[in-house]
Design a protein around this motif. Sequence first.
Motif, PDB file in Angstrom:
ATOM      1  N   VAL A   1      -2.618   1.343 -10.210  1.00 52.06           N
ATOM      2  CA  VAL A   1      -1.998   2.608  -9.677  1.00 52.06           C
ATOM      3  C   VAL A   1      -3.228   3.278  -9.968  1.00 52.06           C
ATOM      4  O   VAL A   1      -3.903   3.779 -11.171  1.00 52.06           O
ATOM      5  CB  VAL A   1      -0.926   2.807 -10.661  1.00 52.06           C
ATOM      6  CG1 VAL A   1      -0.369   4.249 -10.468  1.00 52.06           C
ATOM      7  CG2 VAL A   1       0.113   1.772 -10.541  1.00 52.06           C
ATOM      8  N   ASP A   2      -3.609   4.286  -9.078  1.00 54.47           N
ATOM      9  CA  ASP A   2      -5.082   5.200  -9.351  1.00 54.47           C
ATOM     10  C   ASP A   2      -4.646   6.244  -9.088  1.00 54.47           C
ATOM     11  O   ASP A   2      -3.810   7.080  -7.793  1.00 54.47           O
ATOM     12  CB  ASP A   2      -6.004   4.695  -8.237  1.00 54.47           C
ATOM     13  CG  ASP A   2      -7.372   5.508  -8.224  1.00 54.47           C
ATOM     14  OD1 ASP A   2      -7.741   5.578  -9.631  1.00 54.47           O
ATOM     15  OD2 ASP A   2      -7.822   6.018  -7.424  1.00 54.47           O
TER      16      ASP A   2
ATOM     17  N   SER B   1       0.857  -1.188  -0.040  1.00 51.85           N
ATOM     18  CA  SER B   1      -0.133   0.011  -0.064  1.00 51.85           C
ATOM     19  C   SER B   1       1.034   1.153   0.102  1.00 51.85           C
ATOM     20  O   SER B   1       1.509   1.402   0.870  1.00 51.85           O
ATOM     21  CB  SER B   1      -0.897  -0.068   1.298  1.00 51.85           C
ATOM     22  OG  SER B   1      -1.656   1.176   1.280  1.00 51.85           O
ATOM     23  N   HIS B   2       0.964   1.974  -0.986  1.00 55.89           N
ATOM     24  CA  HIS B   2       1.757   2.985  -1.229  1.00 55.89           C
ATOM     25  C   HIS B   2       0.957   4.276  -1.692  1.00 55.89           C
ATOM     26  O   HIS B   2       0.475   4.327  -2.931  1.00 55.89           O
ATOM     27  CB  HIS B   2       2.858   2.729  -2.403  1.00 55.89           C
ATOM     28  CG  HIS B   2       3.848   3.699  -2.829  1.00 55.89           C
ATOM     29  ND1 HIS B   2       4.630   3.594  -3.485  1.00 55.89           N
ATOM     30  CD2 HIS B   2       3.945   4.954  -1.998  1.00 55.89           C
ATOM     31  CE1 HIS B   2       5.433   4.855  -3.956  1.00 55.89           C
ATOM     32  NE2 HIS B   2       5.096   5.361  -2.840  1.00 55.89           N
ATOM     33  N   LYS B   3       1.092   5.387  -0.928  1.00 56.71           N
ATOM     34  CA  LYS B   3       0.204   6.327  -1.301  1.00 56.71           C
ATOM     35  C   LYS B   3       1.101   7.696  -1.156  1.00 56.71           C
ATOM     36  O   LYS B   3       2.101   7.893  -0.289  1.00 56.71           O
ATOM     37  CB  LYS B   3      -0.923   6.754  -0.105  1.00 56.71           C
ATOM     38  CG  LYS B   3      -2.082   5.762  -0.395  1.00 56.71           C
ATOM     39  CD  LYS B   3      -3.099   6.248   0.668  1.00 56.71           C
ATOM     40  CE  LYS B   3      -4.140   4.927   0.617  1.00 56.71           C
ATOM     41  NZ  LYS B   3      -5.286   5.547   1.516  1.00 56.71           N
ATOM     42  N   THR B   4       1.175   8.843  -2.453  1.00 58.91           N
ATOM     43  CA  THR B   4       1.940   9.632  -2.710  1.00 58.91           C
ATOM     44  C   THR B   4       0.874  10.882  -2.760  1.00 58.91           C
ATOM     45  O   THR B   4       0.315  10.972  -3.748  1.00 58.91           O
ATOM     46  CB  THR B   4       2.884   9.681  -3.538  1.00 58.91           C
ATOM     47  OG1 THR B   4       3.722   8.288  -3.486  1.00 58.91           O
ATOM     48  CG2 THR B   4       3.860  10.695  -3.850  1.00 58.91           C
ATOM     49  N   ARG B   5       0.942  11.793  -1.859  1.00 61.93           N
ATOM     50  CA  ARG B   5       0.258  13.035  -2.040  1.00 61.93           C
ATOM     51  C   ARG B   5       0.847  14.364  -2.213  1.00 61.93           C
ATOM     52  O   ARG B   5       1.936  14.646  -1.353  1.00 61.93           O
ATOM     53  CB  ARG B   5      -0.819  13.124  -0.981  1.00 61.93           C
ATOM     54  CG  ARG B   5      -1.861  14.348  -1.109  1.00 61.93           C
ATOM     55  CD  ARG B   5      -2.827  14.522  -0.044  1.00 61.93           C
ATOM     56  NE  ARG B   5      -3.563  15.608   0.173  1.00 61.93           N
ATOM     57  CZ  ARG B   5      -4.720  15.843  -0.449  1.00 61.93           C
ATOM     58  NH1 ARG B   5      -5.520  14.740  -1.074  1.00 61.93           N
ATOM     59  NH2 ARG B   5      -5.428  17.003  -0.560  1.00 61.93           N
TER      60      ARG B   5
ATOM     61  N   THR C   1       3.597   7.587   2.231  1.00 65.96           N
ATOM     62  CA  THR C   1       3.224   6.419   2.953  1.00 65.96           C
ATOM     63  C   THR C   1       3.257   4.986   2.333  1.00 65.96           C
ATOM     64  O   THR C   1       2.633   5.027   1.266  1.00 65.96           O
ATOM     65  CB  THR C   1       2.013   6.549   3.735  1.00 65.96           C
ATOM     66  OG1 THR C   1       1.678   7.812   4.411  1.00 65.96           O
ATOM     67  CG2 THR C   1       1.480   5.586   4.687  1.00 65.96           C
TER      68      THR C   1
ATOM     69  N   GLU D   1      -3.004  12.902  -5.888  1.00 63.68           N
ATOM     70  CA  GLU D   1      -2.621  11.643  -4.980  1.00 63.68           C
ATOM     71  C   GLU D   1      -2.581  10.509  -5.781  1.00 63.68           C
ATOM     72  O   GLU D   1      -3.519  10.295  -6.831  1.00 63.68           O
ATOM     73  CB  GLU D   1      -4.066  11.583  -3.929  1.00 63.68           C
ATOM     74  CG  GLU D   1      -3.746  10.471  -2.941  1.00 63.68           C
ATOM     75  CD  GLU D   1      -4.565  10.453  -1.881  1.00 63.68           C
ATOM     76  OE1 GLU D   1      -4.341  11.548  -0.817  1.00 63.68           O
ATOM     77  OE2 GLU D   1      -5.373   9.720  -1.816  1.00 63.68           O
ATOM     78  N   VAL D   2      -1.639   9.911  -5.690  1.00 62.57           N
ATOM     79  CA  VAL D   2      -1.164   8.641  -6.361  1.00 62.57           C
ATOM     80  C   VAL D   2      -1.302   7.551  -5.341  1.00 62.57           C
ATOM     81  O   VAL D   2      -0.554   7.213  -4.285  1.00 62.57           O
ATOM     82  CB  VAL D   2       0.105   8.727  -6.934  1.00 62.57           C
ATOM     83  CG1 VAL D   2       0.474   7.352  -7.919  1.00 62.57           C
ATOM     84  CG2 VAL D   2       0.405   9.846  -7.917  1.00 62.57           C
ATOM     85  N   THR D   3      -2.154   6.432  -5.758  1.00 61.11           N
ATOM     86  CA  THR D   3      -2.260   5.323  -4.867  1.00 61.11           C
ATOM     87  C   THR D   3      -2.078   4.156  -5.479  1.00 61.11           C
ATOM     88  O   THR D   3      -2.539   3.743  -6.489  1.00 61.11           O
ATOM     89  CB  THR D   3      -3.709   5.071  -4.270  1.00 61.11           C
ATOM     90  OG1 THR D   3      -4.022   6.428  -3.499  1.00 61.11           O
ATOM     91  CG2 THR D   3      -3.862   4.022  -3.451  1.00 61.11           C
TER      92      THR D   3
ATOM     93  N   SER E   1      -1.631  -0.071  -4.897  1.00 62.39           N
ATOM     94  CA  SER E   1      -1.865  -1.233  -4.123  1.00 62.39           C
ATOM     95  C   SER E   1      -1.919  -2.499  -4.876  1.00 62.39           C
ATOM     96  O   SER E   1      -1.982  -2.422  -6.176  1.00 62.39           O
ATOM     97  CB  SER E   1      -3.503  -0.924  -3.623  1.00 62.39           C
ATOM     98  OG  SER E   1      -4.341  -1.066  -4.599  1.00 62.39           O
TER      99      SER E   1
END
Length: 272
Positions: free
Chosen positions: A41-42, A6-10, A264, A73-75, A77
């Motif tokens: 990738v969303d 789980s990788h989130k970049t904002r 994160t 925001e790039v999510t 998973s």
Amino acid sequence: MILTVSHKTRYDFATPVRGIIQSHRLTPAKCEGQKIIEWSVDVPGATMGELFRDGAGDYIQTVSLRMPVTHIEVTVSGKVETTDTSGVLRGHRERVPPRAYMRHTLRTEANRAIRDLAEAALEGQQNASDLERAHRLAAAVADALPYRPGATHAHTTAAEAMTEGAGVCQDHAQVLIACAHVANLPARYVSGYLNATEDGAPHEASHAWAEIFLDGLGWVGFDASNKCCPNEHYIRLGSGLDAEDAAPIRGLVLGGSEESLDVTVVIEAQQQ
């Protein structure tokens, strides 16, 4: 082993910008050591380009937002099945010749301190194999640069890290690349994920290491930060000449504005 990511970049902008264009290396490469079970990738509101494979065998996707933007925001998973190949990159199709990775950049240029480190590590090793020499270089980098978060920054060069005398995984990888070049060994920077918790508990970590090309074996990974070769706890995303070239997200902002970044990454592991 099964690794869940789980990788989130904002990115948040103080004032709206006209648009954003990004290049993503956020999809794991295809090779014997890892198999994608599921992956996505969303980027809400963005136009997603076609995922393509470049000459180095890595997956790249272009993403753009053509409107006033206050944040992006790039999510990421997904779930990947990994196996230990002792650091050897097998089954990874690429067209770029290994000698292309003898080219250094500003970030991987060897100064006198790096040359001295490499030469000292290889002293008396004239009859050693390239594999033995690469292991000695990785060990020398680990000893010369103790791991210390905050000692360097995102734009620190290998030479600057040596001057500082400490660093993080990015610095270890770039200094090792520079040392490998001194030893006339092609080397490149690799970005990815690492689950460093043996019991499989959630662990926050994106990671980087170096690959060195060795005759008879091909590309072999060396993680000087952890004094090992990548194993089933690693997921390989992409490669490049240095940290900037191999960055999971690279981008261009249309219209200047002060920005803040929040990242994160959580990796969970389970045995098969």
